[in-house]
Design a protein around this motif. Structure first.
Motif, short mmCIF file in Angstrom:
data_model
loop_
_atom_site.label_atom_id
_atom_site.label_comp_id
_atom_site.label_asym_id
_atom_site.label_seq_id
_atom_site.Cartn_x
_atom_site.Cartn_y
_atom_site.Cartn_z
N PHE A 124 146.05 -50.29 78.26
CA PHE A 124 144.71 -49.72 78.28
C PHE A 124 143.91 -50.10 79.53
O PHE A 124 143.11 -49.31 80.03
N GLU A 125 144.13 -51.31 80.04
CA GLU A 125 143.27 -51.81 81.10
C GLU A 125 143.88 -51.73 82.50
O GLU A 125 143.15 -51.69 83.48
N ALA A 126 145.20 -51.69 82.60
CA ALA A 126 145.86 -51.55 83.90
C ALA A 126 146.39 -50.13 84.11
O ALA A 126 146.25 -49.56 85.18
N LEU A 127 146.98 -49.56 83.05
CA LEU A 127 147.57 -48.22 83.16
C LEU A 127 146.58 -47.12 82.78
O LEU A 127 146.87 -45.94 82.97
N ASP A 128 145.44 -47.49 82.22
CA ASP A 128 144.41 -46.53 81.83
C ASP A 128 144.92 -45.53 80.80
O ASP A 128 144.64 -44.33 80.85
N CYS A 129 145.70 -46.03 79.83
CA CYS A 129 146.24 -45.16 78.78
C CYS A 129 145.11 -44.65 77.88
O CYS A 129 144.10 -45.33 77.67
N ILE A 130 145.32 -43.45 77.35
CA ILE A 130 144.37 -42.91 76.37
C ILE A 130 144.85 -43.16 74.94
O ILE A 130 144.06 -43.07 74.00
N ALA A 131 146.14 -43.48 74.79
CA ALA A 131 146.68 -43.78 73.46
C ALA A 131 147.98 -44.55 73.62
O ALA A 131 148.72 -44.35 74.59
N VAL A 132 148.24 -45.42 72.66
CA VAL A 132 149.50 -46.17 72.60
C VAL A 132 150.08 -45.96 71.20
O VAL A 132 149.38 -46.15 70.20
N GLU A 133 151.35 -45.56 71.16
CA GLU A 133 152.02 -45.27 69.89
C GLU A 133 152.91 -46.42 69.45
O GLU A 133 153.38 -47.21 70.26
N PHE A 134 153.17 -46.45 68.14
CA PHE A 134 154.18 -47.32 67.54
C PHE A 134 154.95 -46.47 66.53
O PHE A 134 154.33 -45.68 65.80
N ARG A 135 156.25 -46.63 66.48
CA ARG A 135 157.06 -45.88 65.52
C ARG A 135 158.02 -46.83 64.82
O ARG A 135 158.54 -47.75 65.44
N THR A 136 158.26 -46.58 63.54
CA THR A 136 159.19 -47.42 62.81
C THR A 136 159.78 -46.64 61.64
O THR A 136 159.24 -45.61 61.22
N HIS A 137 160.89 -47.15 61.13
CA HIS A 137 161.56 -46.56 59.97
C HIS A 137 160.65 -46.68 58.75
O HIS A 137 159.99 -47.69 58.54
N PHE A 138 160.63 -45.64 57.93
CA PHE A 138 159.83 -45.64 56.70
C PHE A 138 160.13 -46.86 55.85
O PHE A 138 159.23 -47.43 55.22
N PHE A 139 161.39 -47.29 55.80
CA PHE A 139 161.78 -48.41 54.94
C PHE A 139 161.64 -49.76 55.62
O PHE A 139 161.93 -50.79 54.99
N ASN A 140 161.20 -49.80 56.87
CA ASN A 140 160.99 -51.08 57.54
C ASN A 140 159.57 -51.57 57.20
O ASN A 140 158.65 -51.49 58.01
N HIS A 141 159.42 -52.06 55.99
CA HIS A 141 158.09 -52.40 55.48
C HIS A 141 157.46 -53.56 56.26
O HIS A 141 156.25 -53.57 56.47
N ARG A 142 158.27 -54.51 56.70
CA ARG A 142 157.73 -55.62 57.49
C ARG A 142 157.14 -55.11 58.80
O ARG A 142 156.05 -55.50 59.21
N SER A 143 157.87 -54.21 59.46
CA SER A 143 157.38 -53.64 60.71
C SER A 143 156.10 -52.83 60.47
O SER A 143 155.14 -52.92 61.24
N ARG A 144 156.08 -52.04 59.40
CA ARG A 144 154.90 -51.23 59.11
C ARG A 144 153.68 -52.10 58.86
O ARG A 144 152.58 -51.82 59.35
N ARG A 145 153.85 -53.18 58.09
CA ARG A 145 152.73 -54.09 57.84
C ARG A 145 152.26 -54.73 59.14
O ARG A 145 151.05 -54.88 59.37
N GLY A 146 153.21 -55.10 60.00
CA GLY A 146 152.84 -55.71 61.28
C GLY A 146 152.05 -54.75 62.16
O GLY A 146 151.07 -55.13 62.79
N ILE A 147 152.49 -53.49 62.21
CA ILE A 147 151.78 -52.48 63.02
C ILE A 147 150.38 -52.25 62.46
O ILE A 147 149.41 -52.16 63.22
N GLU A 148 150.28 -52.18 61.14
CA GLU A 148 148.97 -51.97 60.53
C GLU A 148 148.04 -53.15 60.76
O GLU A 148 146.83 -52.98 60.96
N ARG A 149 148.59 -54.39 60.79
CA ARG A 149 147.76 -55.56 61.07
C ARG A 149 147.20 -55.54 62.49
O ARG A 149 146.18 -56.15 62.77
N LEU A 150 147.88 -54.84 63.39
CA LEU A 150 147.36 -54.72 64.76
C LEU A 150 146.08 -53.90 64.80
O LEU A 150 145.28 -54.03 65.72
#
Length: 199
Positions: A124-150
């Motif tokens: 956001f601050e060096a590359l001036d991005c307008i959006a940053v994505e995260f993708r994960t498997h539906f069943f990777n619940h640990r990853s999904r919780r981690g992304i949501e905590r961000l």
């Protein structure tokens, strides 16, 4: 000049170094910690496939579609995982943070939160991005919780998005943080870094 140039991002707990062949042996040891390649819903390289995975990521870097990093534990001074900017869209100033894995002993520590803070700040601050994505498997619940905590929000689910190595079909959950949300997300991540064991 390429929009994404290799960079070293330093934090208190971890440093993100541009991925290089000399990280191979350390990454092999890291992936053995927890036998991470056995998780059916992830695409983490087995020890004997680490060299090919490094080559793959570096080839994508050369083509301008990925910027891969090795995660270095600051205290131990050794590799403990990998992460990348991927699905690079320079025209629309968007990247995905993905293909991330950490040794089992580095999970549930401040390292992942700090790495995401480093990557998001750079995006956001060096590359001036307008959006940053995260993708994960539906069943990777640990990853999904981690992304949501961000502080990322669920954009939607791509159903039957990919065929997994074991032949099953992957539904992919797509999350994003947009530039207007970044100041609040940054404050939230900085606060999370003060909470031990909340990664």
């Amino acid at each position: 000049m390429a929009w994404l140039e290799p960079a070293t991002l330093r934090g208190r707990h971890a440093t993100l170094e541009p991925l290089a062949q000399h990280h191979h042996d350390g990454l092999v040891e890291a992936v053995k910690d927890g036998e991470l390649w056995k998780l059916w819903y992830t695409s983490i390289p087995a020890p004997e496939k680490m060299a090919a995975e490094i080559d793959r990521r570096l080839a994508l870097q050369a083509s301008g579609t990925m910027l891969p990093f090795t995660v270095i534990d600051q205290e131990a001074r050794r590799p403990i995982g990998m992460t990348t900017y991927m699905n690079v869209d320079r025209a629309n100033r968007r990247v995905e943070i993905g293909s991330t894995w950490y040794a089992r002993s580095a999970q549930r520590t401040p390292i992942n939160t700090e790495c995401k803070l480093l990557l998001l700040t750079h995006a956001f601050e060096a590359l001036d991005c307008i959006a940053v994505e995260f993708r994960t498997h539906f069943f990777n619940h640990r990853s999904r919780r981690g992304i949501e905590r961000l502080g990322a929000k669920l954009d939607g689910v791509l159903r039957n998005h990919q065929i997994v190595a074991n032949g099953t079909l992957r539904d992919t959950c797509v999350y994003s943080i947009i530039v207007g949300e970044w100041p609040a997300v940054k404050s939230h991540l900085a606060w999370q870094m003060t909470k031990p064991g909340d990664d």
